[in-house]
Design a protein around this motif. Sequence first.
Motif, PDB file in Angstrom:
ATOM      1  N   ARG A  49       0.831  -1.204   0.000  1.00 58.85           N
ATOM      2  CA  ARG A  49       0.000   0.000   0.000  1.00 58.85           C
ATOM      3  C   ARG A  49       0.867   1.256   0.000  1.00 58.85           C
ATOM      4  O   ARG A  49       0.618   2.193  -0.760  1.00 58.85           O
ATOM      5  CB  ARG A  49      -0.909  -0.029   1.239  1.00 58.85           C
ATOM      6  CG  ARG A  49      -2.113   0.863   1.108  1.00 58.85           C
ATOM      7  CD  ARG A  49      -3.178   0.601   2.153  1.00 58.85           C
ATOM      8  NE  ARG A  49      -2.659   0.565   3.494  1.00 58.85           N
ATOM      9  CZ  ARG A  49      -2.885  -0.408   4.357  1.00 58.85           C
ATOM     10  NH1 ARG A  49      -3.612  -1.445   4.010  1.00 58.85           N
ATOM     11  NH2 ARG A  49      -2.392  -0.370   5.575  1.00 58.85           N
ATOM     12  N   LEU A  50       1.910   1.262   0.830  1.00 57.75           N
ATOM     13  CA  LEU A  50       2.762   2.455   0.904  1.00 57.75           C
ATOM     14  C   LEU A  50       3.608   2.619  -0.358  1.00 57.75           C
ATOM     15  O   LEU A  50       3.812   3.737  -0.846  1.00 57.75           O
ATOM     16  CB  LEU A  50       3.671   2.386   2.134  1.00 57.75           C
ATOM     17  CG  LEU A  50       2.975   2.489   3.499  1.00 57.75           C
ATOM     18  CD1 LEU A  50       3.993   2.422   4.627  1.00 57.75           C
ATOM     19  CD2 LEU A  50       2.193   3.791   3.608  1.00 57.75           C
ATOM     20  N   MET A  51       4.086   1.504  -0.889  1.00 63.13           N
ATOM     21  CA  MET A  51       4.954   1.585  -2.083  1.00 63.13           C
ATOM     22  C   MET A  51       4.179   2.088  -3.302  1.00 63.13           C
ATOM     23  O   MET A  51       4.751   2.744  -4.175  1.00 63.13           O
ATOM     24  CB  MET A  51       5.572   0.215  -2.390  1.00 63.13           C
ATOM     25  CG  MET A  51       6.654  -0.229  -1.425  1.00 63.13           C
ATOM     26  SD  MET A  51       8.178   0.727  -1.540  1.00 63.13           S
ATOM     27  CE  MET A  51       8.963   0.032  -2.983  1.00 63.13           C
ATOM     28  N   GLN A  52       2.878   1.758  -3.332  1.00 66.81           N
ATOM     29  CA  GLN A  52       2.056   2.203  -4.469  1.00 66.81           C
ATOM     30  C   GLN A  52       2.003   3.722  -4.584  1.00 66.81           C
ATOM     31  O   GLN A  52       1.814   4.271  -5.654  1.00 66.81           O
ATOM     32  CB  GLN A  52       0.630   1.680  -4.311  1.00 66.81           C
ATOM     33  CG  GLN A  52       0.429   0.312  -4.935  1.00 66.81           C
ATOM     34  CD  GLN A  52      -0.912  -0.287  -4.563  1.00 66.81           C
ATOM     35  OE1 GLN A  52      -1.734   0.368  -3.920  1.00 66.81           O
ATOM     36  NE2 GLN A  52      -1.127  -1.533  -4.955  1.00 66.81           N
ATOM     37  N   ARG A  53       2.185   4.381  -3.445  1.00 69.29           N
ATOM     38  CA  ARG A  53       2.081   5.847  -3.448  1.00 69.29           C
ATOM     39  C   ARG A  53       3.358   6.515  -3.941  1.00 69.29           C
ATOM     40  O   ARG A  53       3.384   7.723  -4.140  1.00 69.29           O
ATOM     41  CB  ARG A  53       1.778   6.350  -2.036  1.00 69.29           C
ATOM     42  CG  ARG A  53       0.420   5.889  -1.561  1.00 69.29           C
ATOM     43  CD  ARG A  53       0.173   6.357  -0.138  1.00 69.29           C
ATOM     44  NE  ARG A  53      -0.978   5.675   0.425  1.00 69.29           N
ATOM     45  CZ  ARG A  53      -1.250   5.593   1.695  1.00 69.29           C
ATOM     46  NH1 ARG A  53      -0.448   6.161   2.575  1.00 69.29           N
ATOM     47  NH2 ARG A  53      -2.320   4.957   2.125  1.00 69.29           N
ATOM     48  N   LEU A  54       4.436   5.744  -4.064  1.00 69.38           N
ATOM     49  CA  LEU A  54       5.709   6.335  -4.485  1.00 69.38           C
ATOM     50  C   LEU A  54       5.867   6.205  -5.994  1.00 69.38           C
ATOM     51  O   LEU A  54       5.392   5.242  -6.596  1.00 69.38           O
ATOM     52  CB  LEU A  54       6.876   5.636  -3.777  1.00 69.38           C
ATOM     53  CG  LEU A  54       6.841   5.620  -2.238  1.00 69.38           C
ATOM     54  CD1 LEU A  54       8.042   4.870  -1.698  1.00 69.38           C
ATOM     55  CD2 LEU A  54       6.818   7.043  -1.694  1.00 69.38           C
TER      56      LEU A  54
ATOM     57  N   PRO B 331      -4.923   8.676   9.132  1.00 73.69           N
ATOM     58  CA  PRO B 331      -4.426   9.002   7.787  1.00 73.69           C
ATOM     59  C   PRO B 331      -2.929   9.323   7.822  1.00 73.69           C
ATOM     60  O   PRO B 331      -2.478  10.104   8.652  1.00 73.69           O
ATOM     61  CB  PRO B 331      -5.245  10.242   7.406  1.00 73.69           C
ATOM     62  CG  PRO B 331      -6.487  10.146   8.214  1.00 73.69           C
ATOM     63  CD  PRO B 331      -6.073   9.512   9.506  1.00 73.69           C
ATOM     64  N   GLY B 332      -2.211   8.663   6.948  1.00 71.81           N
ATOM     65  CA  GLY B 332      -0.765   8.912   6.888  1.00 71.81           C
ATOM     66  C   GLY B 332       0.038   8.110   7.886  1.00 71.81           C
ATOM     67  O   GLY B 332       1.252   8.251   7.971  1.00 71.81           O
ATOM     68  N   SER B 333      -0.644   7.248   8.647  1.00 66.14           N
ATOM     69  CA  SER B 333       0.109   6.491   9.651  1.00 66.14           C
ATOM     70  C   SER B 333       0.509   5.102   9.146  1.00 66.14           C
ATOM     71  O   SER B 333       1.196   4.360   9.839  1.00 66.14           O
ATOM     72  CB  SER B 333      -0.714   6.345  10.931  1.00 66.14           C
ATOM     73  OG  SER B 333      -1.697   5.351  10.759  1.00 66.14           O
ATOM     74  N   GLY B 334       0.047   4.750   7.934  1.00 73.07           N
ATOM     75  CA  GLY B 334       0.502   3.488   7.337  1.00 73.07           C
ATOM     76  C   GLY B 334      -0.418   2.307   7.549  1.00 73.07           C
ATOM     77  O   GLY B 334      -0.139   1.215   7.067  1.00 73.07           O
ATOM     78  N   THR B 335      -1.520   2.490   8.300  1.00 72.07           N
ATOM     79  CA  THR B 335      -2.466   1.379   8.458  1.00 72.07           C
ATOM     80  C   THR B 335      -3.820   1.770   7.850  1.00 72.07           C
ATOM     81  O   THR B 335      -4.120   2.949   7.687  1.00 72.07           O
ATOM     82  CB  THR B 335      -2.679   1.007   9.951  1.00 72.07           C
ATOM     83  OG1 THR B 335      -2.928   2.197  10.685  1.00 72.07           O
ATOM     84  CG2 THR B 335      -1.475   0.304  10.533  1.00 72.07           C
ATOM     85  N   SER B 336      -4.623   0.739   7.554  1.00 71.38           N
ATOM     86  CA  SER B 336      -5.935   1.006   6.958  1.00 71.38           C
ATOM     87  C   SER B 336      -6.924   1.394   8.063  1.00 71.38           C
ATOM     88  O   SER B 336      -6.635   1.230   9.252  1.00 71.38           O
ATOM     89  CB  SER B 336      -6.437  -0.253   6.243  1.00 71.38           C
ATOM     90  OG  SER B 336      -6.668  -1.274   7.198  1.00 71.38           O
TER      91      SER B 336
END
Lengths: 383, 411
Positions: A49-54, B331-336
């Motif tokens: 999920r995080l990598m998709q944003r980069l 939001p922005g903390s890396g979890t859903s």
Amino acid sequence: MPATAPAGAAPTLQPFGESRSLTLGVELELQLVNTHDYDLAPYADEMLRLMQRLDLPGAVVPEMTSSMIEVSTGICESAAHVLGELTQLRDGLVRCADKLNIAVVGGGTHPFQQWHQQRIYDRPRFRELSELYGYLSKQFTVFGQHVHLGCPSADAALLMLHRMSRYIPHCIALSASSPFVQGQDTQFDSARLNSVSAFPMSGRAPYTLAWTQFEAFFERATRTGVVRSMKDFYWDIRPKPEYGTIEIRVFDTPLTVERAAALAGFVQSLAAWFVHDEPFQPQEDDYLVYTYNRFQACRFGLEAVYVDPVSGRHLPLRDHLLQTLRQLAGHARHLGAGPAIQALAEDVELGTNDARWLRQRQAQERLLAEVVRQGAQRFAARR
Amino acid sequence: MLDFMAIWGQWLRPSAGLPTVQWSLLLAIAAVVGHLGQRHLALPKLVGYSAVGALAGWAGFSGAAWPLQGIGLFLLELGVSVVLFQTGGRIALRWFRHNPMVLLQSLLEAAFTYAAVYATLRWFDVRPAVADAVALVAIVSSPAVLSQVVSDTRGAGPVTERAIVLSALGALYALTVVAARAGLLNGGGETRLAGLLYPVLVVLGLSVVVGAVIALALRLALQTMNPASENTAILLVTTIAAGTALAAHFGGSAPLAALLAGLLLKQLHPRPWAWPRQLGMAASLLLMLSFLLVSVVAAQADWNPAVASTVLACVAARSVAKVAGVLLANPGSGTSWRQALGTGLAMAPLSSLALLLVSQVAVASPALGPRVAAIALPAILLMEVFGAILATFVIYQAGESSRAGDEALRG
């Protein structure tokens, strides 16, 4: 639980795609570990999920278990190009891992993870494989580097594949980084490949130099119901028709992206040598010593014995590697892989590979978790 | 029950004293019930321990007096300290630099919890001082319950990890503020700022000093000792035990000192924490003892319908506030969102740490103590049991349990 894969529509072999000769693509399977006790951590979803944003080159995809992630480059022209893309991907991974309080590590195995604690990543194909292979699928929590090599035609790909097979022990010894399994030193430099060998469709591709014959083989194999696609073959090298490449799959994931790029440069230089100098024609008899050479490289790494498939002569694999690297040097320089090949040659002379580094760290620290922590720092280029 | 105990006490003269026999038997029964409850009813083992403790407490078991004192208090402090030391050791401060939203989640859930519980109690016409004390206690979650549940479910993943870290941070805030408030309650009619701050500084200063000494001692030991050895685990427990006794003796907060020791050691010594596996039995026994002690003591509270509605309202407000705090800064903390919801719910448990805080207030203010305990003790017992069930459910739902058959359970 099914005894075989479920039946579906009649599988067909895709036509061999187009790709430029000697282009490269690299896939790296990587470990996700927590920063507490450095055991594997099931964070694949969050990392994806995080990598998709980069904004990064290539792709990031899940792997069999949820503590694994796979990154791949796009189509690259050279080892330097591979290194550039892998460095960007690595930096992105490290940034995302920092955000999640985990770490990313290379290496062919996690030294002390317990296979039964791993969780199959929730995807239909992985669930299906888990149902078919049982515990083998969790034991498949091993990490490899795959190098795709562009081939101009299907026949050229098969020729390249069987030529490359002679150098599988060299690839294994150079990349070996999995001496520890389930908390024990296996005495192998690459224990990872033993996990791959458990799969029924592992080993080597059938000897055929014509694509029409390969298509016939595929049809016979699929008719049995045991195979449904090329993905079901866990061969050391396999054709990848949809990309127009051959895929070399025996490398352990190295501890650094620099090493991964150098290994890609080695493959590309070997291929250039095959294409331009045509140093030999592959023979079916090459495979008489294939399994023995492969075992030697897995067990002893750079200290292995290599049996020349033509003369039957036994010689140190290191000597054959150095000889090969000298033969490749000109092609490597031409491809911009000179420094990478030089670095590999220096390591071969010193007898160092990642497996040796891991053992040295363990001898000093006497704690595999600390070895993993230092491995994570090495991957992140923080030391 | 008391008569029976008296007869038994005259008949039996055990070398280690009757309380030792009583507690040993209670632990044995709890172990059996916990095991059977998990095996046949799929309940967390902790629910079995709490049920046995609560029944013993209701039946008039005299093994634990309120407010806690003596060896009972020390064992509870030691159990909490060992857990908080380990929990503190999971907090890498660099994480908050990379992900400041986690820190915000922690601050919001703590602030919301205090405000929600305080407002609820005031709505029930509870005195401001009592509402304030209960609301401060409500900030904490139970790292002990979470660690037991994580161990039972073999949980690992973002929800599990974040719930543990947020519970450690909540413990840090609550221990600091409650220790400071308890100091002020002892301060009589002091109104000068310096006079008001003095007890706070004494508690915090001493806890920091003891925590630093423990951390440095372990840091020194780990230069030569293997963290995976049993001797290192023994050294760890005994150092924390000595630190716990010293911190309490000099007027500091033993759990706070242990938490700070873990936190400091993690920063001074970033190498992997290998000893939890070696701590094994010792830590399990301490944990089990503390769960029993909590339920025995909490069951002795004055249970009546009027208190029940206040307690239930408090527990509900606390749960909503924790979830809201974690969700708001997600939001922005890396979890859903789903994971943030799970994290908030997993922080519901209350147990030994909350009991210690209530005990601290009770000792500091004999007038306020019983009123605080009347609301807090039933809430603690309720949330030890239901909090453990909820946390277990959350870990399974989040897919973070690696127990055999987990995949099958999830379909």
